[in-house]
Structures are given as C-alpha cells and as structure tokens.
Write a protein that holds these residues in place. Structure first.
Motif, PDB file in Angstrom:
ATOM      1  N   ASP A  76      52.870  46.309 115.200  1.00 27.51           N
ATOM      2  CA  ASP A  76      52.434  45.618 113.988  1.00 27.51           C
ATOM      3  C   ASP A  76      52.833  46.449 112.768  1.00 27.51           C
ATOM      4  OD1 ASP A  76      49.963  46.594 112.306  1.00 27.51           O
ATOM      5  OD2 ASP A  76      49.464  47.122 114.369  1.00 27.51           O
ATOM      6  N   PRO A 110      54.617  31.245 101.208  1.00 27.16           N
ATOM      7  CA  PRO A 110      54.492  31.714 102.590  1.00 27.16           C
ATOM      8  C   PRO A 110      54.654  33.228 102.770  1.00 27.16           C
ATOM      9  CG  PRO A 110      56.531  30.464 102.291  1.00 27.16           C
ATOM     10  CD  PRO A 110      55.743  30.332 101.026  1.00 27.16           C
ATOM     11  N   LEU A 111      55.384  33.865 101.881  1.00 26.80           N
ATOM     12  CA  LEU A 111      55.578  35.311 101.989  1.00 26.80           C
ATOM     13  C   LEU A 111      55.023  35.999 100.760  1.00 26.80           C
ATOM     14  CD1 LEU A 111      59.181  35.500 103.430  1.00 26.80           C
ATOM     15  CD2 LEU A 111      57.037  35.809 104.653  1.00 26.80           C
ATOM     16  N   PRO A 112      54.475  37.155 100.893  1.00 26.91           N
ATOM     17  CA  PRO A 112      54.143  37.791 102.160  1.00 26.91           C
ATOM     18  C   PRO A 112      52.975  37.088 102.831  1.00 26.91           C
ATOM     19  CG  PRO A 112      53.309  39.123 100.364  1.00 26.91           C
ATOM     20  CD  PRO A 112      54.067  37.976  99.747  1.00 26.91           C
ATOM     21  N   ARG A 113      52.816  37.329 104.094  1.00 27.26           N
ATOM     22  CA  ARG A 113      51.759  36.657 104.858  1.00 27.26           C
ATOM     23  C   ARG A 113      50.379  37.238 104.603  1.00 27.26           C
ATOM     24  NH1 ARG A 113      54.761  35.796 110.652  1.00 27.26           N
ATOM     25  NH2 ARG A 113      56.350  34.388 109.850  1.00 27.26           N
ATOM     26  N   ALA A 114      50.330  38.387 103.994  1.00 25.06           N
ATOM     27  CA  ALA A 114      49.056  39.081 103.761  1.00 25.06           C
ATOM     28  C   ALA A 114      48.090  38.228 102.948  1.00 25.06           C
ATOM     29  CB  ALA A 114      49.319  40.390 103.028  1.00 25.06           C
ATOM     30  N   ALA A 115      46.813  38.467 103.168  1.00 29.26           N
ATOM     31  CA  ALA A 115      45.777  37.786 102.387  1.00 29.26           C
ATOM     32  C   ALA A 115      45.798  38.255 100.945  1.00 29.26           C
ATOM     33  CB  ALA A 115      44.408  38.034 103.011  1.00 29.26           C
ATOM     34  N   TRP A 135      47.390  32.579  95.530  1.00 30.27           N
ATOM     35  CA  TRP A 135      48.758  32.706  96.045  1.00 30.27           C
ATOM     36  C   TRP A 135      48.934  31.771  97.233  1.00 30.27           C
ATOM     37  CZ3 TRP A 135      52.978  35.114  94.236  1.00 30.27           C
ATOM     38  CH2 TRP A 135      54.063  35.291  95.096  1.00 30.27           C
ATOM     39  N   GLU A 136      49.962  30.912  97.183  1.00 29.83           N
ATOM     40  CA  GLU A 136      50.193  29.941  98.252  1.00 29.83           C
ATOM     41  C   GLU A 136      51.572  30.028  98.880  1.00 29.83           C
ATOM     42  OE1 GLU A 136      49.234  26.015  96.908  1.00 29.83           O
ATOM     43  OE2 GLU A 136      47.153  26.542  96.490  1.00 29.83           O
ATOM     44  N   TYR A 183      46.372  37.370  95.512  1.00 24.90           N
ATOM     45  CA  TYR A 183      45.610  37.093  96.729  1.00 24.90           C
ATOM     46  C   TYR A 183      45.493  35.595  96.976  1.00 24.90           C
ATOM     47  CZ  TYR A 183      41.796  36.639  93.334  1.00 24.90           C
ATOM     48  OH  TYR A 183      41.033  36.284  92.264  1.00 24.90           O
ATOM     49  N   ARG A 184      45.251  35.287  98.228  1.00 21.75           N
ATOM     50  CA  ARG A 184      45.086  33.895  98.663  1.00 21.75           C
ATOM     51  C   ARG A 184      43.654  33.434  98.420  1.00 21.75           C
ATOM     52  NH1 ARG A 184      49.650  32.418 101.047  1.00 21.75           N
ATOM     53  NH2 ARG A 184      51.047  34.078 101.736  1.00 21.75           N
ATOM     54  N   LYS A 191      56.012  48.757 112.883  1.00 15.64           N
ATOM     55  CA  LYS A 191      56.253  47.632 113.803  1.00 15.64           C
ATOM     56  C   LYS A 191      56.927  48.128 115.081  1.00 15.64           C
ATOM     57  CE  LYS A 191      56.766  43.112 114.607  1.00 15.64           C
ATOM     58  NZ  LYS A 191      55.651  42.273 114.967  1.00 15.64           N
TER      59      LYS A 191
END
Length: 158
Positions: free
Chosen positions: A121, A55-60, A52-53, A70-71, A116
């Motif tokens: 967070d 930008p969203l979601p930022r999660a790994a 996964w590349e 997953y990234r 948050k």
C-alpha cells in the motif's frame, strides 16, 4: 473567520509564509479551482477546500501548500474545534511543503511507490505519511519486519 483562526503561532505564520513564497499554496488554490471547490479560512493559517469530487487522488483528504482539499464524506473532521486528528495530519503535510516546496510532490509520489512495493500500500511505509502520523491520517501501521520479530527470525537463539 473566528478569533482562533486569526491568531497564528510563529510556526504557523512561518509555514504560511513559506508556502506562499514557494508557490505551493498557489498550486493548492489552482487545484481547488480545477476541482470547483470553495475555499474558506481554517485554523492555523490553513485554507479548507471541501467537496472534492474528482477521482484522483483517491484520498479522503490531501494537502497542497496550505490548502487542505477534502471529500464531503470527511467534512465533519474539518468543522470541529479543537482540530481533528485528520486536520492535524494534513497540517503536518502543509509543514512538509513549507520545507520542500513543490518538490514535495515528486518526492511524495516516489515515497508512495516505495511503500507500495515494500508493503502493498502507498502509505504505510511512506516517510511523509509516517512523519504526518499514520493513525491521524487514517492509515494502517506498517507491517513489522520479520527480522525484528524474534519469533520469526531464523537466527533466533544462535
């Protein structure tokens, strides 16, 4: 697919079936297509979509239905037997989808917003992350309430 991946427990089979029926796995496959990532069978009836590349979601890593996206930087966590703590965390999210269907998404985002506001967070007070196991997902624990710590409580000893 390995023999371990083919054998599903009753719980995994029910989770996979519910996520197929409620449309959340289809949404996960659509997300994989949009993200141009290859999907392959994984353990416990999960589908793994690495690389996964967007930008969203930022999660790994994140899960939609039975699809774990997953990234590349966390790919080793999805290629080990027995399953890594991160994969177990994402499998718990898959089970949450089985119960809530696509309603999981707005409920998750509401819980992230609450977390948050409360802690600064989106994960440490998010009920869905707490139930999936914060540490397994790589998140920090929630800060303790000042009223639960007697050293900080203004009524201590009263």
């Amino acid at each position: 697919m390995t023999q371990e991946q083919r054998r599903l427990t009753r719980t995994q089979l029910v989770r996979r079936t519910l996520n197929l029926v409620n449309g959340s796995t289809a949404a996960g496959l659509l997300a994989a297509r949009v993200g141009r990532v290859r999907v392959r069978p994984g353990p416990g009836g999960l589908l793994l979509a690495g690389g996964w590349e967007l930008p969203l979601p930022r999660a790994a890593a994140f899960t939609v239905g039975n699809v774990v996206l997953y990234r590349s930087r966390v790919a080793p966590a999805f290629d080990v037997v027995p399953a890594s703590s991160l994969l177990r965390h994402e499998a718990r999210h898959s089970s949450q989808y089985a119960v809530l269907g696509l309603a999981f998404l707005p409920l998750y985002f509401a819980a992230a917003g609450f977390s948050k506001l409360r802690t600064g967070d989106p994960a440490s007070s998010n009920i869905f992350e707490l139930l999936a196991g914060l540490a397994d997902g790589g998140y920090r624990p929630p800060p303790s309430s000042p009223h639960r710590d007697d050293r900080k409580c203004p009524n201590r000893g009263a």
